[in-house]
Design a protein around this motif. Structure first.
Motif, PDB file in Angstrom:
ATOM      1  N   GLN A   4      96.255  61.132 101.479  1.00 11.84           N
ATOM      2  CA  GLN A   4      98.212  61.060 100.877  1.00 11.84           C
ATOM      3  C   GLN A   4      98.918  61.228 102.506  1.00 11.84           C
ATOM      4  O   GLN A   4      97.905  61.453 103.641  1.00 11.84           O
ATOM      5  N   GLU A   5      99.364  60.496 102.325  1.00 10.68           N
ATOM      6  CA  GLU A   5     100.933  60.770 103.365  1.00 10.68           C
ATOM      7  C   GLU A   5     100.661  62.669 103.385  1.00 10.68           C
ATOM      8  O   GLU A   5     100.705  63.203 102.817  1.00 10.68           O
ATOM      9  N   GLN A   6     100.797  63.229 105.135  1.00  8.10           N
ATOM     10  CA  GLN A   6     102.008  64.724 104.865  1.00  8.10           C
ATOM     11  C   GLN A   6     102.486  64.533 106.066  1.00  8.10           C
ATOM     12  O   GLN A   6     102.895  63.983 107.022  1.00  8.10           O
ATOM     13  N   THR A   7     103.271  65.657 105.244  1.00  9.66           N
ATOM     14  CA  THR A   7     104.278  65.335 106.899  1.00  9.66           C
ATOM     15  C   THR A   7     103.981  67.290 107.709  1.00  9.66           C
ATOM     16  O   THR A   7     103.419  68.646 107.154  1.00  9.66           O
ATOM     17  N   ILE A   8     104.968  67.290 108.609  1.00  7.90           N
ATOM     18  CA  ILE A   8     104.597  68.092 109.627  1.00  7.90           C
ATOM     19  C   ILE A   8     105.578  69.055 109.874  1.00  7.90           C
ATOM     20  O   ILE A   8     107.222  68.270 110.098  1.00  7.90           O
ATOM     21  N   LEU A   9     105.777  70.117 109.466  1.00 10.39           N
ATOM     22  CA  LEU A   9     107.169  70.636 110.476  1.00 10.39           C
ATOM     23  C   LEU A   9     107.036  72.120 111.081  1.00 10.39           C
ATOM     24  O   LEU A   9     105.871  72.580 111.273  1.00 10.39           O
ATOM     25  N   LEU A  10     107.672  71.621 112.435  1.00  5.48           N
ATOM     26  CA  LEU A  10     106.787  72.783 113.510  1.00  5.48           C
ATOM     27  C   LEU A  10     108.614  73.629 113.497  1.00  5.48           C
ATOM     28  O   LEU A  10     109.278  73.321 113.863  1.00  5.48           O
ATOM     29  N   LYS A  11     108.267  74.906 113.872  1.00 10.12           N
ATOM     30  CA  LYS A  11     109.022  75.932 113.849  1.00 10.12           C
ATOM     31  C   LYS A  11     109.479  76.572 114.933  1.00 10.12           C
ATOM     32  O   LYS A  11     108.637  77.055 116.034  1.00 10.12           O
ATOM     33  N   ILE A  12     109.630  76.388 116.322  1.00 12.54           N
ATOM     34  CA  ILE A  12     109.767  76.643 117.829  1.00 12.54           C
ATOM     35  C   ILE A  12     110.714  77.455 117.908  1.00 12.54           C
ATOM     36  O   ILE A  12     112.304  77.328 118.538  1.00 12.54           O
ATOM     37  N   ARG A  13     110.393  78.865 118.857  1.00 20.26           N
ATOM     38  CA  ARG A  13     111.545  79.855 119.672  1.00 20.26           C
ATOM     39  C   ARG A  13     110.632  80.061 121.093  1.00 20.26           C
ATOM     40  O   ARG A  13     109.872  80.955 120.851  1.00 20.26           O
ATOM     41  N   SER A  14     111.822  80.317 121.805  1.00 19.26           N
ATOM     42  CA  SER A  14     110.879  80.174 123.535  1.00 19.26           C
ATOM     43  C   SER A  14     112.261  80.756 124.429  1.00 19.26           C
ATOM     44  O   SER A  14     113.244  79.716 124.479  1.00 19.26           O
ATOM     45  N   THR A  15     111.113  81.996 124.572  1.00 18.56           N
ATOM     46  CA  THR A  15     112.528  82.334 126.195  1.00 18.56           C
ATOM     47  C   THR A  15     111.815  81.234 127.085  1.00 18.56           C
ATOM     48  O   THR A  15     112.866  80.764 128.281  1.00 18.56           O
ATOM     49  N   SER A  16     111.768  80.783 127.340  1.00 21.25           N
ATOM     50  CA  SER A  16     110.358  79.568 127.995  1.00 21.25           C
ATOM     51  C   SER A  16     111.559  77.915 127.826  1.00 21.25           C
ATOM     52  O   SER A  16     111.984  78.050 127.072  1.00 21.25           O
ATOM     53  N   ALA A  17     111.306  77.208 129.171  1.00 20.14           N
ATOM     54  CA  ALA A  17     111.627  75.716 128.559  1.00 20.14           C
ATOM     55  C   ALA A  17     111.217  75.322 127.083  1.00 20.14           C
ATOM     56  O   ALA A  17     109.958  75.517 126.882  1.00 20.14           O
ATOM     57  N   VAL A  18     112.205  74.634 126.509  1.00 21.00           N
ATOM     58  CA  VAL A  18     112.014  73.991 124.902  1.00 21.00           C
ATOM     59  C   VAL A  18     111.518  73.147 125.467  1.00 21.00           C
ATOM     60  O   VAL A  18     112.094  72.045 125.416  1.00 21.00           O
ATOM     61  N   GLN A  19     110.227  72.949 125.450  1.00 19.49           N
ATOM     62  CA  GLN A  19     109.983  71.439 125.837  1.00 19.49           C
ATOM     63  C   GLN A  19     107.993  71.469 125.620  1.00 19.49           C
ATOM     64  O   GLN A  19     107.806  71.783 125.536  1.00 19.49           O
ATOM     65  N   PHE A  20     107.540  69.445 125.560  1.00 18.34           N
ATOM     66  CA  PHE A  20     106.507  69.516 124.862  1.00 18.34           C
ATOM     67  C   PHE A  20     106.150  68.271 124.076  1.00 18.34           C
ATOM     68  O   PHE A  20     107.007  67.409 124.233  1.00 18.34           O
ATOM     69  N   SER A  21     105.366  67.816 124.565  1.00 14.32           N
ATOM     70  CA  SER A  21     104.305  66.564 124.017  1.00 14.32           C
ATOM     71  C   SER A  21     103.388  66.672 122.775  1.00 14.32           C
ATOM     72  O   SER A  21     102.449  67.535 122.731  1.00 14.32           O
ATOM     73  N   LEU A  22     103.292  66.234 121.870  1.00 13.82           N
ATOM     74  CA  LEU A  22     103.181  65.844 120.969  1.00 13.82           C
ATOM     75  C   LEU A  22     102.048  64.756 120.649  1.00 13.82           C
ATOM     76  O   LEU A  22     102.394  63.783 120.529  1.00 13.82           O
ATOM     77  N   THR A  23     100.814  64.566 120.154  1.00 12.80           N
ATOM     78  CA  THR A  23      99.572  63.816 120.419  1.00 12.80           C
ATOM     79  C   THR A  23      98.339  63.626 118.863  1.00 12.80           C
ATOM     80  O   THR A  23      97.949  65.280 118.755  1.00 12.80           O
ATOM     81  N   VAL A  24      98.776  63.102 118.130  1.00 13.31           N
ATOM     82  CA  VAL A  24      97.499  63.095 117.631  1.00 13.31           C
ATOM     83  C   VAL A  24      95.992  62.849 118.063  1.00 13.31           C
ATOM     84  O   VAL A  24      96.123  61.718 118.476  1.00 13.31           O
ATOM     85  N   TRP A  25      94.728  63.209 118.231  1.00 15.68           N
ATOM     86  CA  TRP A  25      93.899  63.164 118.818  1.00 15.68           C
ATOM     87  C   TRP A  25      93.098  62.578 117.615  1.00 15.68           C
ATOM     88  O   TRP A  25      92.859  63.732 116.830  1.00 15.68           O
ATOM     89  N   PRO A  26      91.549  61.752 117.563  1.00 17.72           N
ATOM     90  CA  PRO A  26      90.564  62.417 117.021  1.00 17.72           C
ATOM     91  C   PRO A  26      89.620  62.707 117.829  1.00 17.72           C
ATOM     92  O   PRO A  26      89.864  62.751 119.362  1.00 17.72           O
ATOM     93  N   ASN A  27      88.395  64.116 117.216  1.00 15.58           N
ATOM     94  CA  ASN A  27      87.906  64.789 117.809  1.00 15.58           C
ATOM     95  C   ASN A  27      87.364  64.538 119.143  1.00 15.58           C
ATOM     96  O   ASN A  27      87.351  65.249 120.248  1.00 15.58           O
ATOM     97  N   ASN A  28      86.585  63.524 118.843  1.00 14.62           N
ATOM     98  CA  ASN A  28      85.923  63.290 120.103  1.00 14.62           C
ATOM     99  C   ASN A  28      87.147  62.952 121.484  1.00 14.62           C
ATOM    100  O   ASN A  28      86.033  62.902 122.417  1.00 14.62           O
TER     101      ASN A  28
END
Length: 417
Positions: free
Chosen positions: A137-161
């Protein structure tokens, strides 16, 4: 109705290769009040009452600089026949709440961030990794982020290997950098014990602290050096950076002999050293979020000062090692400037902007070692020339004395006859 309400932008992940989740595939909700919970996010009535609305990310890689707000991000992942990993690749985020949803219901919650002990992470890794089980099934991802550092990131979905194959290359690249730093530090430490010149100690301490800061930025320091001290992990950059700046200024003063040759400049660099020491003490007492802008500003002022002084001295003295010295600080300053603009949200977050300071630092470490070596050989040559001149003068004195003795002896002999 609820399922349509939470339906986010869709991420098309391939079955074999990794899939980077671009900014335009992510929806963002900013919470200045820090009051919204995941249940509020899933409740249409709360959205209507508070005039809340999801918006598309404005950049390909989410980057909001230093921000006091709480950020919510959401995106959808398709059905997948194999287990995968979701990588959130920015090690300094303080608090991350990960929610995995199916048909609008929460099926998994993970709380992590660098405010938690490293041992509490679901996967023990320098970055933040979230396991994604296989599902039809399709799944939804929610991310809640709070930080004193810079709020930035990259997201990647990886096969384990694939992820762990990529990780090997990453470790090799970083291993080369830290290997260069270690070798150069040991080499110059050896020179210190040989020639007893403090300039080598200042160099070794400076590059060592800079390397530790790079370990902190990449997450290795929290993983290997202080995994159970999240409070220090948060403060370490703000505390250690001014110490590195102090050592850099001491190194410059000693290397260029600023106190002897440029007393006015020496007074200014001494003032900057005092300010840096005050910043170090303040960073221990006050929160990271309060101090890091001041530390960053101080770093810019000191780096610019060092660069200006090095070029001024280079054009005045025209020694070969001054050229190496100026080029080294130029490389570092450019790298740090690129990284700073990345953290402030001026430049996009990518491999180059994230690695710019480390690349500049690697070039700087090598060039400064060349400069120190050239300075050492120049000092040796000057000493040899001075010793040779001293020997010639001594020989001339001996010859003159011998000649005078012969003349005196000749006069004495002539009188006694």
């Amino acid at each position: 109705m609820l399922s349509s309400f939470i339906s986010p932008l869709y991420v098309h992940a391939q079955s074999i290769e990794s899939a980077s989740i671009k900014g335009e595939q992510i929806e963002v909700l900013i919470d200045p009040t820090h009051q919204l919970t995941v249940f509020d996010i899933l409740n249409e009535e709360v959205f209507d009452q508070n005039n809340l609305q999801w918006e598309k990310s404005i950049s390909r890689t989410p980057s909001y600089g230093f921000s006091p707000h709480t950020y919510w991000f959401r995106f959808a992942l398709p059905a997948q026949a194999h287990e995968r990993l979701l990588e959130l690749d920015y090690a300094l985020l303080d608090n991350i709440s990960f929610y995995r949803l199916k048909k609008g219901k929460i099926v998994e919650t993970i709380l992590t961030g660098d405010q938690y002990n490293f041992s509490e992470r679901p996967i023990k890794h320098r970055a933040f990794l979230f396991p994604l089980p296989k599902t039809d099934q399709e799944q939804t991802i929610l991310l809640k982020i709070r930080s004193t550092s810079a709020v930035q990131f990259s997201l990647t979905v990886w096969p384990n290997n694939t992820f762990f194959e990529r990780e090997q290359n990453f470790l090799i690249e970083h291993g080369l950098y830290y290997g260069v730093v270690l070798v150069m530090s040991l080499y110059n430490l050896f020179l210190f014990f040989r020639v007893k010149d403090n300039v080598y100690v200042y160099y070794v301490i400076y590059v060592s602290i800079f390397a530790i800061n790079q370990l902190t930025l990449s997450g290795f320091a929290f993983q290997f050096l202080w995994p159970n001290v999240p409070t220090w992990n948060e403060k370490s950059l703000a505390v250690l950076s001014p110490i590195a700046l102090v050592c850099a200024l001491l190194f410059v003063n000693a290397f260029l002999k600023v106190k002897i040759n440029y007393p006015k400049i020496y007074k200014f660099t001494s003032l900057l050293i005092i300010v840096s020491l005050i910043a170090t003490a303040a960073s221990i007492v006050y929160p990271y979020s309060m101090m890091i802008p001041y530390v960053a500003s101080l770093a810019i002022v000191i780096s610019s000062t060092i660069l200006t002084v090095s070029y001024y001295v280079m054009f005045n003295r025209r020694y070969k090692y001054d050229v190496y010295f100026s080029a080294a600080w130029s490389a570092l300053l450019i790298g740090v400037a690129i990284l700073s603009m990345n953290k402030l949200g001026i430049l996009p977050r990518n491999t180059f902007t994230e690695s710019a300071a480390q690349i500049g630092s690697g070039i700087e470490v090598i060039l400064l070692s060349f400069a120190l070596a050239e300075r050492f050989y120049d000092a040796m040559n000057r000493r040899l020339v001075a010793e040779k001149e001293s020997l010639l003068i001594k020989e001339e004195l001996i010859f003159t004395q011998k000649k005078q003795n012969q003349e005196l002896e000749s006069r004495v002999n002539s009188r006694t006859k």
